[in-house]
Design a protein around this motif. Structure first.
Motif, PDB file in Angstrom:
ATOM      1  N   ASP A   2      51.451  77.620  75.635  1.00  0.00           N
ATOM      2  CA  ASP A   2      50.494  78.437  74.491  1.00  0.00           C
ATOM      3  C   ASP A   2      49.598  79.428  74.518  1.00  0.00           C
ATOM      4  O   ASP A   2      48.727  79.701  76.491  1.00  0.00           O
ATOM      5  CB  ASP A   2      49.273  77.419  74.427  1.00  0.00           C
ATOM      6  N   LEU A   3      49.595  81.169  74.661  1.00  0.00           N
ATOM      7  CA  LEU A   3      49.107  82.003  74.842  1.00  0.00           C
ATOM      8  C   LEU A   3      48.581  82.594  73.963  1.00  0.00           C
ATOM      9  O   LEU A   3      47.787  83.535  73.578  1.00  0.00           O
ATOM     10  CB  LEU A   3      49.633  83.688  75.554  1.00  0.00           C
ATOM     11  N   THR A   4      47.973  81.538  73.096  1.00  0.00           N
ATOM     12  CA  THR A   4      46.195  81.995  72.298  1.00  0.00           C
ATOM     13  C   THR A   4      45.239  82.705  72.328  1.00  0.00           C
ATOM     14  O   THR A   4      45.244  83.575  72.032  1.00  0.00           O
ATOM     15  CB  THR A   4      46.718  80.728  71.302  1.00  0.00           C
ATOM     16  N   GLY A   5      45.041  82.018  73.806  1.00  0.00           N
ATOM     17  CA  GLY A   5      43.408  82.565  74.293  1.00  0.00           C
ATOM     18  C   GLY A   5      43.984  83.756  75.132  1.00  0.00           C
ATOM     19  O   GLY A   5      43.131  85.080  75.327  1.00  0.00           O
ATOM     20  N   THR A  29      43.805  80.667  82.758  1.00  0.00           N
ATOM     21  CA  THR A  29      43.419  79.866  84.122  1.00  0.00           C
ATOM     22  C   THR A  29      44.782  78.930  84.279  1.00  0.00           C
ATOM     23  O   THR A  29      44.852  80.141  86.163  1.00  0.00           O
ATOM     24  CB  THR A  29      42.428  78.409  83.608  1.00  0.00           C
ATOM     25  N   ASP A  30      45.463  79.021  84.183  1.00  0.00           N
ATOM     26  CA  ASP A  30      46.916  78.336  84.310  1.00  0.00           C
ATOM     27  C   ASP A  30      48.448  79.280  84.445  1.00  0.00           C
ATOM     28  O   ASP A  30      49.553  78.707  84.505  1.00  0.00           O
ATOM     29  CB  ASP A  30      47.056  77.099  84.265  1.00  0.00           C
ATOM     30  N   VAL A  31      48.588  80.211  83.619  1.00  0.00           N
ATOM     31  CA  VAL A  31      49.111  81.242  83.719  1.00  0.00           C
ATOM     32  C   VAL A  31      48.944  82.632  83.190  1.00  0.00           C
ATOM     33  O   VAL A  31      47.768  83.158  82.645  1.00  0.00           O
ATOM     34  CB  VAL A  31      50.229  80.727  81.947  1.00  0.00           C
ATOM     35  N   VAL A  32      50.251  83.309  83.763  1.00  0.00           N
ATOM     36  CA  VAL A  32      50.180  84.719  83.258  1.00  0.00           C
ATOM     37  C   VAL A  32      51.331  85.379  82.642  1.00  0.00           C
ATOM     38  O   VAL A  32      52.451  84.941  82.651  1.00  0.00           O
ATOM     39  CB  VAL A  32      50.164  85.470  84.691  1.00  0.00           C
ATOM     40  N   GLY A  33      51.004  85.412  81.553  1.00  0.00           N
ATOM     41  CA  GLY A  33      51.891  86.230  80.352  1.00  0.00           C
ATOM     42  C   GLY A  33      52.356  87.725  80.206  1.00  0.00           C
ATOM     43  O   GLY A  33      51.873  88.584  80.440  1.00  0.00           O
ATOM     44  N   VAL A  34      53.320  88.204  79.787  1.00  0.00           N
ATOM     45  CA  VAL A  34      53.879  89.301  80.127  1.00  0.00           C
ATOM     46  C   VAL A  34      54.846  89.655  79.022  1.00  0.00           C
ATOM     47  O   VAL A  34      55.340  88.969  78.681  1.00  0.00           O
ATOM     48  CB  VAL A  34      54.632  90.050  81.637  1.00  0.00           C
ATOM     49  N   ARG A  35      54.311  90.516  78.288  1.00  0.00           N
ATOM     50  CA  ARG A  35      55.339  91.104  76.716  1.00  0.00           C
ATOM     51  C   ARG A  35      55.517  92.635  76.932  1.00  0.00           C
ATOM     52  O   ARG A  35      54.971  93.468  77.537  1.00  0.00           O
ATOM     53  CB  ARG A  35      54.797  90.211  75.743  1.00  0.00           C
ATOM     54  N   ASP A  36      56.739  92.707  76.364  1.00  0.00           N
ATOM     55  CA  ASP A  36      57.383  94.642  75.644  1.00  0.00           C
ATOM     56  C   ASP A  36      56.094  94.109  75.121  1.00  0.00           C
ATOM     57  O   ASP A  36      56.497  93.887  73.158  1.00  0.00           O
ATOM     58  CB  ASP A  36      58.717  94.201  74.836  1.00  0.00           C
ATOM     59  N   HIS A  41      54.613  90.714  68.757  1.00  0.00           N
ATOM     60  CA  HIS A  41      54.824  88.588  68.265  1.00  0.00           C
ATOM     61  C   HIS A  41      56.369  88.063  68.940  1.00  0.00           C
ATOM     62  O   HIS A  41      56.359  87.423  67.864  1.00  0.00           O
ATOM     63  CB  HIS A  41      54.699  89.070  67.152  1.00  0.00           C
ATOM     64  N   GLY A  42      56.928  89.332  69.257  1.00  0.00           N
ATOM     65  CA  GLY A  42      58.157  88.717  70.034  1.00  0.00           C
ATOM     66  C   GLY A  42      58.346  87.486  71.408  1.00  0.00           C
ATOM     67  O   GLY A  42      56.758  87.003  71.471  1.00  0.00           O
ATOM     68  N   PRO A  43      58.887  86.669  72.202  1.00  0.00           N
ATOM     69  CA  PRO A  43      58.790  86.366  72.960  1.00  0.00           C
ATOM     70  C   PRO A  43      57.403  87.316  74.588  1.00  0.00           C
ATOM     71  O   PRO A  43      57.626  87.615  74.326  1.00  0.00           O
ATOM     72  CB  PRO A  43      60.290  86.285  74.083  1.00  0.00           C
ATOM     73  N   ALA A  44      57.075  85.454  75.409  1.00  0.00           N
ATOM     74  CA  ALA A  44      56.969  87.035  76.430  1.00  0.00           C
ATOM     75  C   ALA A  44      57.275  85.477  77.406  1.00  0.00           C
ATOM     76  O   ALA A  44      57.355  84.598  77.663  1.00  0.00           O
ATOM     77  CB  ALA A  44      55.016  86.306  76.094  1.00  0.00           C
ATOM     78  N   LEU A  45      57.228  86.049  78.777  1.00  0.00           N
ATOM     79  CA  LEU A  45      57.536  85.588  79.799  1.00  0.00           C
ATOM     80  C   LEU A  45      55.926  84.881  80.267  1.00  0.00           C
ATOM     81  O   LEU A  45      54.843  85.590  80.622  1.00  0.00           O
ATOM     82  CB  LEU A  45      57.687  86.855  81.084  1.00  0.00           C
ATOM     83  N   THR A  46      56.523  84.343  81.216  1.00  0.00           N
ATOM     84  CA  THR A  46      55.439  83.434  81.602  1.00  0.00           C
ATOM     85  C   THR A  46      55.398  82.881  83.469  1.00  0.00           C
ATOM     86  O   THR A  46      56.278  82.558  83.186  1.00  0.00           O
ATOM     87  CB  THR A  46      54.604  81.879  80.993  1.00  0.00           C
ATOM     88  N   PHE A  47      53.725  83.140  84.176  1.00  0.00           N
ATOM     89  CA  PHE A  47      54.541  82.885  85.181  1.00  0.00           C
ATOM     90  C   PHE A  47      53.117  81.724  85.793  1.00  0.00           C
ATOM     91  O   PHE A  47      51.892  82.158  85.012  1.00  0.00           O
ATOM     92  CB  PHE A  47      54.263  84.320  86.130  1.00  0.00           C
ATOM     93  N   THR A  48      53.439  81.668  87.022  1.00  0.00           N
ATOM     94  CA  THR A  48      51.802  80.727  87.429  1.00  0.00           C
ATOM     95  C   THR A  48      51.847  81.477  88.607  1.00  0.00           C
ATOM     96  O   THR A  48      51.875  83.128  88.561  1.00  0.00           O
ATOM     97  CB  THR A  48      52.794  80.092  88.971  1.00  0.00           C
ATOM     98  N   PRO A  49      50.071  81.984  88.147  1.00  0.00           N
ATOM     99  CA  PRO A  49      49.272  83.240  89.261  1.00  0.00           C
ATOM    100  C   PRO A  49      49.521  82.692  90.787  1.00  0.00           C
ATOM    101  O   PRO A  49      49.736  84.943  90.895  1.00  0.00           O
ATOM    102  CB  PRO A  49      47.526  82.804  88.998  1.00  0.00           C
ATOM    103  N   THR A  50      50.024  82.623  91.174  1.00  0.00           N
ATOM    104  CA  THR A  50      50.617  82.398  92.282  1.00  0.00           C
ATOM    105  C   THR A  50      52.016  83.522  92.389  1.00  0.00           C
ATOM    106  O   THR A  50      52.370  84.086  93.096  1.00  0.00           O
ATOM    107  CB  THR A  50      51.595  81.787  93.501  1.00  0.00           C
TER     108      THR A  50
END
Length: 63
Positions: A2-5, A29-36, A41-50
């Protein structure tokens, strides 16, 4: 994931000519999102902050 916020910002390493534009959301808090940015509105990659810090540290150019 969930990347709503997520608050998206253009990466400082993206070109400013409408080409390769990557947006990063690192305000969650627990995730970093990366998108084009051309497909917000397309897909996003997610990573842990580490994992994101390791990636950025490894692939940041030192000009």
């Amino acid at each position: 994931m969930d990347l709503t916020g997520a608050i998206w910002r253009k990466s400082s390493r993206s070109s400013g000519n409408g080409g390769n534009c990557v947006e990063v959301a690192d305000n969650l808090t627990d995730v970093v999102g990366v998108r084009d940015s051309k497909d917000p509105h397309g897909p996003a990659l997610t990573f842990t902050p580490t994992a994101w810090r390791a990636f950025v540290t490894r692939f940041t150019r030192h000009d």
